[in-house]
Design an enzyme around this catalytic site. Structure first.
Site, PDB file in Angstrom:
ATOM      1  N   SER A   1       0.839  -1.190   0.000  1.00  0.00           N
ATOM      2  CA  SER A   1       0.000   0.000   0.000  1.00  0.00           C
ATOM      3  C   SER A   1       0.883   1.252   0.000  1.00  0.00           C
ATOM      4  CB  SER A   1      -0.962  -0.037   1.193  1.00  0.00           C
ATOM      5  OG  SER A   1      -1.983   0.912   1.042  1.00  0.00           O
TER       6      SER A   1
ATOM      7  N   ASP B   1      -9.421  -5.229  -5.108  1.00  0.00           N
ATOM      8  CA  ASP B   1      -8.997  -4.196  -4.157  1.00  0.00           C
ATOM      9  C   ASP B   1      -9.841  -2.944  -4.349  1.00  0.00           C
ATOM     10  OD1 ASP B   1      -7.622  -2.357  -2.533  1.00  0.00           O
ATOM     11  OD2 ASP B   1      -5.689  -3.300  -2.959  1.00  0.00           O
TER      12      ASP B   1
ATOM     13  N   HIS C   1      -7.752  -5.367  -0.300  1.00  0.00           N
ATOM     14  CA  HIS C   1      -6.588  -4.668   0.242  1.00  0.00           C
ATOM     15  C   HIS C   1      -6.002  -5.487   1.391  1.00  0.00           C
ATOM     16  CE1 HIS C   1      -4.170  -1.140  -0.220  1.00  0.00           C
ATOM     17  NE2 HIS C   1      -4.219  -0.862   1.070  1.00  0.00           N
TER      18      HIS C   1
END
Length: 431
Positions: free
Chosen positions: A293, A381, A410
């Protein structure tokens, strides 16, 4: 025997309730008719939507369906599934990702499922443009930061040490006098020279535990925080900061590159390489960088700006191709222009924010990556859409491996984590 039975059930009652809850009995599943979830532009994708209770189809259930390009659904419909299943078809005439989301309403509760299909994703290209002075900007930022001595500190954490590694909380000076980066350093117990790994964090404010698991006793690992605060405090301290002084730190001064919050974050990650290189235990050859991320973005930035990095592992990289959302295409977290477009931000301010964001867009760092890398993300995601991750991956010219786990959101699956770790160990030449 009776006493043992009573004791057993008594102990069971002491277990946390959360440890006994796992998943839902009602599940919404959506599956495409191509096993790899990929189609050519113009092809028709057929999705099977099913609602199951106790693994059997649930009759007469009401379902809301929305579908269309990721983040920009253009088709909505409410249906009653007599037999618990239905079909949905969709297509795209240009490269991108098409998402179907279904919400089933059962006994006053909502249950969601989603599926995202790629249409010629290997042809995606980012919208992000490159500032003419991008390299000059970052060279100056690092040159100024490196005028400061690292002045490192190190504190042993005996309770975290293992038979293989000594674990320390460390700090070093970042971009100005006594503006510090804190982290957890793991160093093999046995004397010797070792390869190293820099772990850079996802978004948020939290403590860190350190890495004694990647290759116990066989490598140096530095896991850093980015906020200039110690990383061993109680969780409630970080919660207060996230809700107070560090609230929405990712939005700070996007229009002003020299005041952008991430300027010191990026220099702090690169200074982490400086710190590792100063360690007498480092082998002088291998330093990898990895993260997910926000950490995926920081991995791209660190590898682009410091060629001592020898490999990188990038998972669902955020902060890539912000600019796509000006064109109604899903871009990277934290989606500033998605909201600016929805809220009708003043055109002049919008242009200034777009220009400023380009200095901190993972796409422009990815264009400069020369080291071998492993890249992984999921089609489902909803935080970092696959449009941004795939278009960023497509422009990388260095040796690269793409490992897509289509169903992941995610997060990552165990198999994905294992593959990620295996790549890191391989690049460090650790068996």
């Amino acid at each position: 025997m009776k006493r043992l039975t009573i004791l057993f059930f008594g102990l069971m009652l002491l277990l946390p309730l959360s440890a006994q809850i796992r998943g839902n009995n009602i599940v919404v599943s959506i599956c495409p008719d191509h096993k790899d979830w990929n189609y050519k532009t113009g092809e028709k994708a057929t999705f099977t939507i099913e609602v199951r209770k106790s693994a059997t189809l649930l009759s007469n259930v009401t379902v809301d369906i929305e579908a269309g390009p990721v983040m920009y659904p253009d088709n909505r419909k409410t249906v009653t599934l007599k037999d618990g299943a239905t079909k949905w078809t969709g297509t795209m005439n240009k490269p991108g990702f098409y998402r179907v989301k279904a919400t089933a309403h059962v006994a006053g509760k909502d249950y969601e499922g989603l599926c995202t299909a790629g249409f010629s994703p290997e042809k995606l290209t980012p919208y992000c443009q490159e500032p003419k002075d991008f390299d000059t900007f970052w060279k100056k930022a690092l040159d100024e930061a490196r005028k400061n001595d690292l002045n490192p500190t190190r504190r042993l954490l005996p309770e975290r040490c293992t038979k293989d590694a000594n674990v320390y909380e460390i700090s070093y000076v970042n971009d100005r006098w006594n503006s510090r980066i804190f982290g957890i350093l793991s160093v093999p117990v046995n004397p010797g020279k070792y390869p190293a790994l820099l772990r850079v964090p996802g978004a948020g404010v939290r403590p860190y535990s350190g890495d004694t698991y990647t290759a116990p006793g066989k490598c140096i690992v530095l896991e850093i925080g980015i906020h200039g605060i110690p990383v061993t405090m109680q969780q409630d301290v970080y919660d207060d900061l996230l809700n107070g002084a560090l609230n929405n730190y990712w939005e700070v001064n996007l229009a002003e590159p020299n005041k952008n919050y991430y300027k010191r974050v990026v220099t702090g990650a690169v200074r982490g390489v400086d710190y590792i290189a100063s360690l007498p235990e480092w082998d002088g050859k291998t330093i990898g960088v990895t993260g997910a991320s926000q950490g995926g973005f920081l991995s791209l930035a660190t590898a682009a700006l410091d060629k001592r990095i020898t490999f990188l592992g990038v998972v669902h990289d955020a902060m890539c191709d912000y600019e796509a959302e000006v064109h109604n295409v899903g871009g990277g977290w934290p989606h500033p222009f998605y909201w600016d477009m929805k809220n009708g931000l003043d055109k002049t301010l919008m242009e200034k924010k777009i220009e400023g964001a380009r200095y901190f867009d993972g796409v422009n760092f990815a264009r400069r990556v020369t080291q071998p890398g492993w890249y992984s993300f999921g089609y489902n995601d909803e935080t970092v859409p696959p449009t941004s991750s795939y278009s960023t991956y497509n422009i990388i010219k260095a040796p690269k491996t793409l490992s897509v786990y289509q169903m992941t959101g995610h997060f990552w699956y165990q198999e994905q984590w294992d593959e990620w770790q295996a790549f890191i160990r391989k690049e460090m030449n650790i068996q």
